[in-house]
Design a protein around this motif. Structure first.
Motif, short mmCIF file in Angstrom:
data_model
loop_
_atom_site.label_atom_id
_atom_site.label_comp_id
_atom_site.label_asym_id
_atom_site.label_seq_id
_atom_site.Cartn_x
_atom_site.Cartn_y
_atom_site.Cartn_z
N LYS A 7 7.26 -7.31 15.06
CA LYS A 7 7.26 -6.33 16.15
C LYS A 7 8.67 -6.20 16.70
O LYS A 7 9.32 -7.20 17.03
CB LYS A 7 6.31 -6.76 17.25
N THR A 8 9.16 -4.97 16.78
CA THR A 8 10.45 -4.67 17.39
C THR A 8 10.23 -3.54 18.39
O THR A 8 9.10 -3.07 18.58
CB THR A 8 11.48 -4.21 16.33
N LYS A 9 11.31 -3.06 18.99
CA LYS A 9 11.20 -1.93 19.91
C LYS A 9 10.89 -0.64 19.15
O LYS A 9 10.51 0.36 19.76
CB LYS A 9 12.49 -1.77 20.71
N GLU A 10 11.08 -0.66 17.83
CA GLU A 10 10.90 0.54 17.02
C GLU A 10 9.61 0.56 16.21
O GLU A 10 9.05 1.64 15.97
CB GLU A 10 12.09 0.70 16.07
N THR A 11 9.14 -0.61 15.79
CA THR A 11 7.93 -0.68 14.96
C THR A 11 7.10 -1.91 15.31
O THR A 11 7.62 -2.93 15.76
CB THR A 11 8.26 -0.74 13.46
N ASP A 12 5.81 -1.81 15.05
CA ASP A 12 4.87 -2.94 15.15
C ASP A 12 4.08 -2.93 13.84
O ASP A 12 3.29 -2.02 13.60
CB ASP A 12 3.96 -2.77 16.35
N ILE A 13 4.33 -3.94 13.00
CA ILE A 13 3.75 -3.95 11.65
C ILE A 13 2.91 -5.21 11.46
O ILE A 13 3.37 -6.32 11.71
CB ILE A 13 4.85 -3.90 10.57
N ASN A 14 1.68 -5.02 11.00
CA ASN A 14 0.81 -6.10 10.55
C ASN A 14 0.55 -5.89 9.07
O ASN A 14 0.13 -4.80 8.67
CB ASN A 14 -0.52 -6.10 11.31
N GLY A 23 -5.03 -4.90 -6.98
CA GLY A 23 -4.52 -3.60 -6.59
C GLY A 23 -5.26 -2.96 -5.44
O GLY A 23 -5.09 -1.78 -5.16
N LYS A 24 -6.08 -3.76 -4.74
CA LYS A 24 -6.78 -3.23 -3.56
C LYS A 24 -5.76 -3.04 -2.44
O LYS A 24 -4.84 -3.85 -2.29
CB LYS A 24 -7.88 -4.18 -3.09
N ASN A 25 -5.96 -2.00 -1.63
CA ASN A 25 -5.01 -1.79 -0.55
C ASN A 25 -5.63 -1.02 0.61
O ASN A 25 -6.61 -0.30 0.44
CB ASN A 25 -3.77 -1.05 -1.07
N SER A 26 -5.01 -1.21 1.76
CA SER A 26 -5.30 -0.42 2.95
C SER A 26 -3.94 -0.14 3.59
O SER A 26 -3.31 -1.05 4.12
CB SER A 26 -6.20 -1.19 3.91
N ILE A 27 -3.49 1.09 3.49
CA ILE A 27 -2.14 1.46 3.89
C ILE A 27 -2.20 2.50 5.00
O ILE A 27 -2.81 3.55 4.83
CB ILE A 27 -1.33 2.06 2.71
N ASP A 28 -1.55 2.21 6.13
CA ASP A 28 -1.46 3.18 7.22
C ASP A 28 -0.11 3.02 7.90
O ASP A 28 0.08 2.15 8.74
CB ASP A 28 -2.59 2.98 8.22
N THR A 29 0.85 3.86 7.50
CA THR A 29 2.18 3.83 8.10
C THR A 29 2.40 5.01 9.04
O THR A 29 3.44 5.09 9.68
CB THR A 29 3.27 3.86 7.01
N GLY A 30 1.44 5.93 9.08
CA GLY A 30 1.62 7.15 9.84
C GLY A 30 2.41 8.22 9.10
O GLY A 30 2.64 9.30 9.62
N CYS A 68 8.95 -1.45 6.98
CA CYS A 68 7.90 -1.77 6.00
C CYS A 68 8.52 -2.45 4.78
O CYS A 68 7.95 -3.40 4.23
CB CYS A 68 7.13 -0.52 5.59
N GLY A 69 9.70 -1.99 4.36
CA GLY A 69 10.41 -2.65 3.27
C GLY A 69 10.76 -4.09 3.60
O GLY A 69 10.62 -4.99 2.78
N ILE A 70 11.20 -4.32 4.84
CA ILE A 70 11.52 -5.69 5.28
C ILE A 70 10.29 -6.57 5.21
O ILE A 70 10.33 -7.68 4.66
CB ILE A 70 12.08 -5.66 6.71
N VAL A 71 9.17 -6.07 5.75
CA VAL A 71 7.94 -6.88 5.81
C VAL A 71 7.39 -7.15 4.41
O VAL A 71 7.04 -8.30 4.09
CB VAL A 71 6.89 -6.19 6.71
N ILE A 72 7.31 -6.13 3.57
CA ILE A 72 6.81 -6.35 2.20
C ILE A 72 7.74 -7.28 1.45
O ILE A 72 7.29 -8.18 0.72
CB ILE A 72 6.64 -5.00 1.47
N PHE A 140 13.92 0.45 -0.63
CA PHE A 140 14.20 -0.52 -1.68
C PHE A 140 15.33 -1.47 -1.31
O PHE A 140 15.30 -2.64 -1.70
CB PHE A 140 14.46 0.20 -3.00
N LYS A 141 16.30 -1.03 -0.52
CA LYS A 141 17.34 -1.93 -0.02
C LYS A 141 16.73 -3.03 0.84
O LYS A 141 17.04 -4.21 0.68
CB LYS A 141 18.38 -1.17 0.82
N ALA A 142 15.87 -2.62 1.77
CA ALA A 142 15.24 -3.59 2.67
C ALA A 142 14.34 -4.55 1.90
O ALA A 142 14.34 -5.76 2.14
CB ALA A 142 14.44 -2.85 3.75
N LEU A 143 13.57 -4.01 0.96
CA LEU A 143 12.66 -4.85 0.19
C LEU A 143 13.41 -5.86 -0.67
O LEU A 143 13.11 -7.06 -0.63
CB LEU A 143 11.75 -3.97 -0.67
#
Length: 195
Positions: A7-14, A23-30, A68-72, A140-143
């Motif tokens: 969580k930052t001032k810009e994003t909140d990612i779980n 390959g199951k997924n649940s993706i919601d980035t907006g 999202c790249g950082i978190v993944i 990809f840089k962040a990931l």
């Protein structure tokens, strides 16, 4: 299954990730197009991925895509190292109609990215819908920096930005899946004795 909240001032990612999933997924980035790319990555890598990102989309998509790249990347790092009994190296060449993109990966515990994909036109503007194409490289840089992967993503041909970007994500997925193949004979996949 690895999980992370950032969580930052810009994003909140779980998010959570299972390296050897189905390959199951649940993706919601907006961000619809970005959701599609992450779903494709999960499906073709066979990595289970759940991610929910609440970001400052009223400002720009940049923070959400990069974070999202950082978190993944962090979840991959936690799942990959210390590397043992895997192929370590992976390659894929993916065709999306007229487009073709190659990805080569080394699960090296050293971060390095070559991103040789011409997505920005001569006047510096290119979008897929409302998605800025320049954000693909930021993701990809962040990931790669957080996953500590060495990776080359290279354009072979193509004109349609959607196809080129989707080929980037799919070639990454397949190259990573190949690098993650279990091989008990390899033990530690390095002459140094540690990755």
């Amino acid at each position: 299954m690895k999980a992370l909240n950032r969580k930052t001032k810009e994003t909140d990612i779980n998010a959570s990730l299972e390296l050897y999933g189905s390959g199951k997924n649940s993706i919601d980035t907006g961000i619809g197009f970005f959701n599609h790319m992450l779903e494709s990555f999960s499906k073709h890598s066979l990595i289970d991925l759940d991610i929910k990102c609440i970001g400052d989309l009223d400002v720009d998509y940049h923070h959400s895509v990069e974070d999202c790249g950082i978190v993944i990347g962090k979840l991959l790092n936690d799942s990959l190292y210390p590397a043992k009994n895997i192929e370590r190296f992976g390659f894929s060449s993916i065709v999306m109609d007229e487009a073709c993109v190659e990805c080569s990966i080394d699960i090296s515990n050293r971060a390095f990215l070559v991103f040789d994909i011409p997505l920005i036109d001569k006047i510096g503007i290119n979008k897929v819908g409302s998605f800025d194409c320049e954000l693909v490289e930021e993701f990809f840089k962040a990931l790669t920096s957080n996953a500590a992967l060495s990776m080359h993503i290279v354009y072979k041909r193509g004109k349609n930005s959607h196809h080129i970007i989707e080929a980037c994500f799919k070639s990454f997925a397949i190259a990573l899946r190949n690098a993650l193949k279990i091989n008990e004979r390899i033990t530690i996949p390095s002459t140094k004795g540690v990755v």
